[in-house]
Every structure is written in structure tokens, then in C-alpha cells.
Scaffold this motif. Structure first.
Motif, PDB file in Angstrom:
ATOM      1  N   GLY A 226     -20.716  -2.836 -15.113  1.00 41.58           N
ATOM      2  CA  GLY A 226     -19.591  -3.171 -15.921  1.00 41.58           C
ATOM      3  C   GLY A 226     -18.566  -2.014 -15.979  1.00 41.58           C
ATOM      4  O   GLY A 226     -18.760  -1.121 -17.101  1.00 41.58           O
ATOM      5  N   VAL A 227     -17.606  -1.631 -15.276  1.00 43.10           N
ATOM      6  CA  VAL A 227     -16.589  -0.466 -15.418  1.00 43.10           C
ATOM      7  C   VAL A 227     -15.489  -0.585 -16.493  1.00 43.10           C
ATOM      8  O   VAL A 227     -14.878  -1.754 -16.380  1.00 43.10           O
ATOM      9  CB  VAL A 227     -16.185   0.011 -14.138  1.00 43.10           C
ATOM     10  N   HIS A 228     -15.404  -0.001 -17.526  1.00 42.96           N
ATOM     11  CA  HIS A 228     -14.451  -0.116 -18.583  1.00 42.96           C
ATOM     12  C   HIS A 228     -13.248   0.234 -18.177  1.00 42.96           C
ATOM     13  O   HIS A 228     -13.088   1.477 -17.771  1.00 42.96           O
ATOM     14  CB  HIS A 228     -14.882   0.643 -19.731  1.00 42.96           C
ATOM     15  N   ASN A 229     -12.120  -0.621 -18.468  1.00 39.00           N
ATOM     16  CA  ASN A 229     -10.856  -0.257 -18.052  1.00 39.00           C
ATOM     17  C   ASN A 229      -9.711  -0.065 -19.221  1.00 39.00           C
ATOM     18  O   ASN A 229      -8.555   0.052 -19.036  1.00 39.00           O
ATOM     19  CB  ASN A 229     -10.336  -1.555 -17.192  1.00 39.00           C
ATOM     20  N   GLY A 230     -10.416   0.247 -20.446  1.00 41.64           N
ATOM     21  CA  GLY A 230      -9.594   0.606 -21.594  1.00 41.64           C
ATOM     22  C   GLY A 230      -9.755  -0.637 -22.528  1.00 41.64           C
ATOM     23  O   GLY A 230      -9.505  -0.504 -23.823  1.00 41.64           O
ATOM     24  N   LYS A 231      -9.879  -1.644 -21.975  1.00 43.87           N
ATOM     25  CA  LYS A 231      -9.972  -3.080 -22.957  1.00 43.87           C
ATOM     26  C   LYS A 231     -11.199  -3.748 -22.841  1.00 43.87           C
ATOM     27  O   LYS A 231     -11.839  -4.226 -23.751  1.00 43.87           O
ATOM     28  CB  LYS A 231      -8.573  -3.763 -22.452  1.00 43.87           C
ATOM     29  N   GLN A 232     -11.575  -4.066 -21.418  1.00 46.74           N
ATOM     30  CA  GLN A 232     -12.956  -4.807 -21.533  1.00 46.74           C
ATOM     31  C   GLN A 232     -13.671  -4.017 -20.003  1.00 46.74           C
ATOM     32  O   GLN A 232     -13.224  -3.366 -19.399  1.00 46.74           O
ATOM     33  CB  GLN A 232     -12.686  -6.116 -21.099  1.00 46.74           C
ATOM     34  N   HIS A 233     -14.865  -4.648 -19.910  1.00 44.65           N
ATOM     35  CA  HIS A 233     -15.776  -4.066 -18.839  1.00 44.65           C
ATOM     36  C   HIS A 233     -15.628  -4.896 -17.486  1.00 44.65           C
ATOM     37  O   HIS A 233     -15.694  -6.256 -17.722  1.00 44.65           O
ATOM     38  CB  HIS A 233     -17.108  -4.125 -19.180  1.00 44.65           C
ATOM     39  N   ILE A 234     -15.006  -4.458 -16.453  1.00 41.42           N
ATOM     40  CA  ILE A 234     -14.985  -5.357 -15.118  1.00 41.42           C
ATOM     41  C   ILE A 234     -15.985  -5.369 -14.318  1.00 41.42           C
ATOM     42  O   ILE A 234     -16.665  -4.235 -14.146  1.00 41.42           O
ATOM     43  CB  ILE A 234     -13.646  -4.746 -14.432  1.00 41.42           C
ATOM     44  N   PRO A 235     -16.688  -6.477 -13.979  1.00 39.62           N
ATOM     45  CA  PRO A 235     -18.013  -6.232 -13.028  1.00 39.62           C
ATOM     46  C   PRO A 235     -17.498  -5.869 -11.868  1.00 39.62           C
ATOM     47  O   PRO A 235     -16.709  -6.374 -11.065  1.00 39.62           O
ATOM     48  CB  PRO A 235     -18.554  -7.725 -13.464  1.00 39.62           C
ATOM     49  N   VAL A 236     -18.343  -4.885 -11.311  1.00 36.06           N
ATOM     50  CA  VAL A 236     -17.946  -4.202 -10.095  1.00 36.06           C
ATOM     51  C   VAL A 236     -19.309  -4.079  -9.322  1.00 36.06           C
ATOM     52  O   VAL A 236     -20.320  -3.541  -9.581  1.00 36.06           O
ATOM     53  CB  VAL A 236     -17.473  -2.888 -10.020  1.00 36.06           C
ATOM     54  N   TYR A 237     -19.545  -4.900  -8.169  1.00 35.04           N
ATOM     55  CA  TYR A 237     -20.666  -5.014  -7.534  1.00 35.04           C
ATOM     56  C   TYR A 237     -20.407  -3.894  -6.317  1.00 35.04           C
ATOM     57  O   TYR A 237     -19.836  -3.858  -5.506  1.00 35.04           O
ATOM     58  CB  TYR A 237     -21.003  -6.381  -6.542  1.00 35.04           C
ATOM     59  N   ILE A 238     -21.659  -2.960  -6.396  1.00 36.68           N
ATOM     60  CA  ILE A 238     -21.437  -1.740  -5.629  1.00 36.68           C
ATOM     61  C   ILE A 238     -22.095  -2.060  -3.968  1.00 36.68           C
ATOM     62  O   ILE A 238     -23.186  -2.508  -4.117  1.00 36.68           O
ATOM     63  CB  ILE A 238     -22.422  -0.531  -6.125  1.00 36.68           C
ATOM     64  N   VAL A 239     -21.372  -1.708  -3.161  1.00 36.60           N
ATOM     65  CA  VAL A 239     -21.898  -2.000  -1.886  1.00 36.60           C
ATOM     66  C   VAL A 239     -21.778  -0.605  -1.140  1.00 36.60           C
ATOM     67  O   VAL A 239     -21.219   0.299  -1.604  1.00 36.60           O
ATOM     68  CB  VAL A 239     -20.810  -3.018  -0.935  1.00 36.60           C
ATOM     69  N   GLU A 240     -22.037  -0.660   0.081  1.00 37.40           N
ATOM     70  CA  GLU A 240     -22.301   0.723   0.837  1.00 37.40           C
ATOM     71  C   GLU A 240     -21.103   1.371   1.226  1.00 37.40           C
ATOM     72  O   GLU A 240     -20.896   2.518   1.095  1.00 37.40           O
ATOM     73  CB  GLU A 240     -23.163   0.516   2.183  1.00 37.40           C
ATOM     74  N   ASN A 241     -20.029   0.752   1.383  1.00 41.00           N
ATOM     75  CA  ASN A 241     -18.656   1.094   1.781  1.00 41.00           C
ATOM     76  C   ASN A 241     -18.007   2.012   0.380  1.00 41.00           C
ATOM     77  O   ASN A 241     -17.236   2.828   0.722  1.00 41.00           O
ATOM     78  CB  ASN A 241     -17.746   0.220   2.120  1.00 41.00           C
ATOM     79  N   MET A 242     -18.758   1.840  -0.674  1.00 42.89           N
ATOM     80  CA  MET A 242     -18.132   2.349  -1.864  1.00 42.89           C
ATOM     81  C   MET A 242     -18.474   3.841  -2.121  1.00 42.89           C
ATOM     82  O   MET A 242     -18.342   4.523  -3.138  1.00 42.89           O
ATOM     83  CB  MET A 242     -18.477   1.477  -2.987  1.00 42.89           C
ATOM     84  N   VAL A 243     -19.495   4.112  -1.334  1.00 47.01           N
ATOM     85  CA  VAL A 243     -20.477   5.566  -1.835  1.00 47.01           C
ATOM     86  C   VAL A 243     -19.382   6.588  -1.572  1.00 47.01           C
ATOM     87  O   VAL A 243     -18.765   6.685  -0.505  1.00 47.01           O
ATOM     88  CB  VAL A 243     -21.579   5.637  -0.658  1.00 47.01           C
ATOM     89  N   GLY A 244     -19.187   7.601  -2.565  1.00 45.20           N
ATOM     90  CA  GLY A 244     -18.292   8.884  -2.437  1.00 45.20           C
ATOM     91  C   GLY A 244     -17.166   8.508  -3.329  1.00 45.20           C
ATOM     92  O   GLY A 244     -16.454   9.361  -3.625  1.00 45.20           O
TER      93      GLY A 244
END
Length: 105
Positions: free
Chosen positions: A49-67
Motif C-alpha cells: 500500500g503505497v502512500h500518495n499523500g492522502k491514502q494508501h494505493i494497493p500496488v501488486y508487485i510483478v517482475e517487470n517493476m523491479v528496478g
């Protein structure tokens, strides 16, 4: 400007410890305020749940996101629409086409 190669990528150690202590099949969302942290291969398969300044946005981490950074996947601004003459004309055209009765054959 990017981070120095000598220093290596910025990784939050507390976040890495939370991920190592939890199971990948566990569906709980791990709350994260650190948007600048780099995504590592250990994070793949977790929902953060990554905070955007107001709330936590759920982000599912996949292989393409590495880096990439966590903040890239949690937008801080919400786009509503453009205003002006063109937007009003498009809205009027779309409402006319949706309210027009069906033509008989």
C-alpha cells in the motif's frame, strides 16, 4: 538526476525485513510511506500500500517493476477532465448520440 552507482539503489531496510517475515501467499497489504524506495526481486508477489499523500494505493508487485521506484505506481494527482469549449462540444455530441432513438430498417 539519478542516484550514484557507487552508492547503489536506495532500499528501505525496514520494508525489506517486513517482506522477509511475511509469506508470499499472505494477502495482507503492507503499508509503505517511502515512495523513493527501489523495488527489489524479493518484493515480487506482494501487495504494497503505497502512500500518495492522502491514502494508501494497493500496488501488486510483478517482475517487470523491479528496478523502478514505488512512487511511480501510486499517482498523487487525480485527473478529472479538461474544461472549455471543446469539452462542452464533445459532451453535447456524446449525449445526443446516446439519447437518439434507434432507426428502423
Amino acid at each position: 538526476m539519478s542516484r550514484s552507482l557507487k552508492k547503489g539503489p536506495y532500499i528501505n531496510l525496514r520494508l525489506l525485513n517486513k517482506i522477509k517475515n511475511s509469506k508470499p501467499d499472505d494477502k495482507t497489504i503492507i503499508k509503505v510511506w517511502d515512495r523513493a524506495a527501489t523495488i527489489t526481486p524479493e518484493m515480487v508477489g506482494f501487495t504494497l500500500g503505497v502512500h500518495n499523500g492522502k491514502q494508501h494505493i494497493p500496488v501488486y508487485i510483478v517482475e517487470n517493476m523491479v528496478g523502478h521506484r514505488l512512487g511511480e505506481f501510486s499517482l498523487t494527482r487525480k485527473f478529472v477532465t479538461h474544461s472549455g469549449k471543446m469539452a462542452k462540444a464533445q459532451a453535447a455530441a456524446s449525449s445526443k448520440s446516446s439519447s437518439a432513438p434507434a432507426a428502423k430498417k
